[in-house]
Design a protein around this motif. Sequence first.
Motif, PDB file in Angstrom:
ATOM      1  N   TYR A  47       0.787  -1.239  -0.015  1.00 53.87           N
ATOM      2  CA  TYR A  47      -0.013   0.145   0.041  1.00 53.87           C
ATOM      3  C   TYR A  47       1.042   1.344  -0.060  1.00 53.87           C
ATOM      4  CZ  TYR A  47      -4.579  -2.609   0.990  1.00 53.87           C
ATOM      5  OH  TYR A  47      -5.348  -3.482   1.166  1.00 53.87           O
ATOM      6  N   ALA A  75      -8.843   5.399  -0.640  1.00 53.20           N
ATOM      7  CA  ALA A  75      -8.537   4.474   0.565  1.00 53.20           C
ATOM      8  C   ALA A  75      -6.823   4.444   0.832  1.00 53.20           C
ATOM      9  CB  ALA A  75      -8.842   3.040   0.377  1.00 53.20           C
ATOM     10  N   PHE A  91      -2.990   4.272   8.551  1.00 58.81           N
ATOM     11  CA  PHE A  91      -3.926   3.307   8.091  1.00 58.81           C
ATOM     12  C   PHE A  91      -4.735   2.560   8.947  1.00 58.81           C
ATOM     13  CE2 PHE A  91      -5.282  -0.578   5.973  1.00 58.81           C
ATOM     14  CZ  PHE A  91      -5.850   0.299   4.606  1.00 58.81           C
ATOM     15  N   ALA A  95      -8.603   2.371   9.852  1.00 54.31           N
ATOM     16  CA  ALA A  95      -9.257   1.005   9.524  1.00 54.31           C
ATOM     17  C   ALA A  95     -10.190   0.877  10.869  1.00 54.31           C
ATOM     18  CB  ALA A  95      -8.266  -0.077   9.350  1.00 54.31           C
ATOM     19  N   TYR A 138      -7.929  -2.547   3.282  1.00 54.31           N
ATOM     20  CA  TYR A 138      -8.765  -1.847   3.171  1.00 54.31           C
ATOM     21  C   TYR A 138     -10.286  -2.265   3.184  1.00 54.31           C
ATOM     22  CZ  TYR A 138      -9.643  -1.319  -1.860  1.00 54.31           C
ATOM     23  OH  TYR A 138     -10.090  -1.809  -3.129  1.00 54.31           O
TER      24      TYR A 138
END
Length: 411
Positions: A47, A75, A91, A95, A138
């Motif tokens: 990512y 995302a 991240f 989440a 994600y």
Amino acid sequence: METRTAGRSLAWLLTTWGVTRVMLLLFVFQVFVFPGPDVTSDVSVIYHGWYDVLRHGTFPLDDVTWQYPPAAALAILSPATLPFLPYAHAFFVLACFADLTVLALLLNSGGRSGRSLRGAWTWVAGVPLLGPTVYARYDVMVTAVAVAALLAGARHPRVMGALTAFGALLKVWPALLLIGAVRRRAWVSAVVTAAGLASLFAVAMPGAFAFLTFQRDRGTEVESLGALVFHVARHFGWSGQVLLNYGSIEFVGPHVDQVSSAALALTGAAFGWLLLWRLRATRFTSYTLADAALTAVLLFTVTSRVISPQYLVWLIGLAAVCLSHRASRMAAPALMVVLASFVTVLEFPLGFSHVVLSDGYGITLLVVRNGLLVAAALTAARRLWRSTIPPAAAAPFPPQTTRTRKTPVSS
């Protein structure tokens, strides 16, 4: 008395969510090490690498592991909203916020007439069963959008349509939420939103739809239903291999193309069944939209060439929306999904080496997990059909014609 009981139930619910989510955060922040492969590397390596490309205004066209619709870029770029944290840590926090958003939506829905907190409990209990993988993908963000769309469906069809379109541009599968939508406004809103967002991405960022080619070329992933054929075949001399291919661990070798084609054919058959159901269904209730969505996503999950652990997050979210309706027929499929989630964490990451080796333990885990998902899909389809399609009335027998025997007249 009832108010006090409801207060205690809510307190237990929130406490359970808090304790389990703190544990998930401790695992993804690696304060504690979860056994098995490091599930956080997708965020910290893959990512983050995509983030470095996307923030320059283009999609990662040279990376075949980029297999997502254009809105997925949002995302991947979202940690930029928390610049004071390292990318991976930001991240994980986002989440967790998406997880909390789903809980808030389910709690709000569960307090209405004809609703229940069973849905919130399903989410609170089901998510941690998947382990830290939940916060290291994600998919929990996509699920939050899908849950919001379904819960808006009955009262605000245009909002549902817009959210469904946005979800589909995040990860395709939320498009299935429309299968049970009966109001034209939801469909029109979805088409307009999807067209507008797709055009915007196509103009603003090159390669917005390159993911379609990468998805087309995928094979049979080792955790899928079709992969069981090769897991067993390896014990009888099958000459293929297990390799990292298109970003996942897949089987490569003789007859893999045929099994992948069979999976696509089954997906087509599932779509055909859903279309037939939609044409024949006549009884639509407040919970039909959610029941149909869970059924559709279950059918497409079990027939897919890939069943990654994070797919269970979608199913838990949809099952939770179903059970937020007291009258929903999806209690048994929802329980099977929760049980499958527990088996999934045993399979990945805890037992993934056994799956890759196709040993007895690995095959057993896949048979149990995939068997639960197949049973959930078939049970959901059967219950959806029976609850929305009245039994055909038995055709009456044609009335018998009574013939009067003529008495011969004597001459």
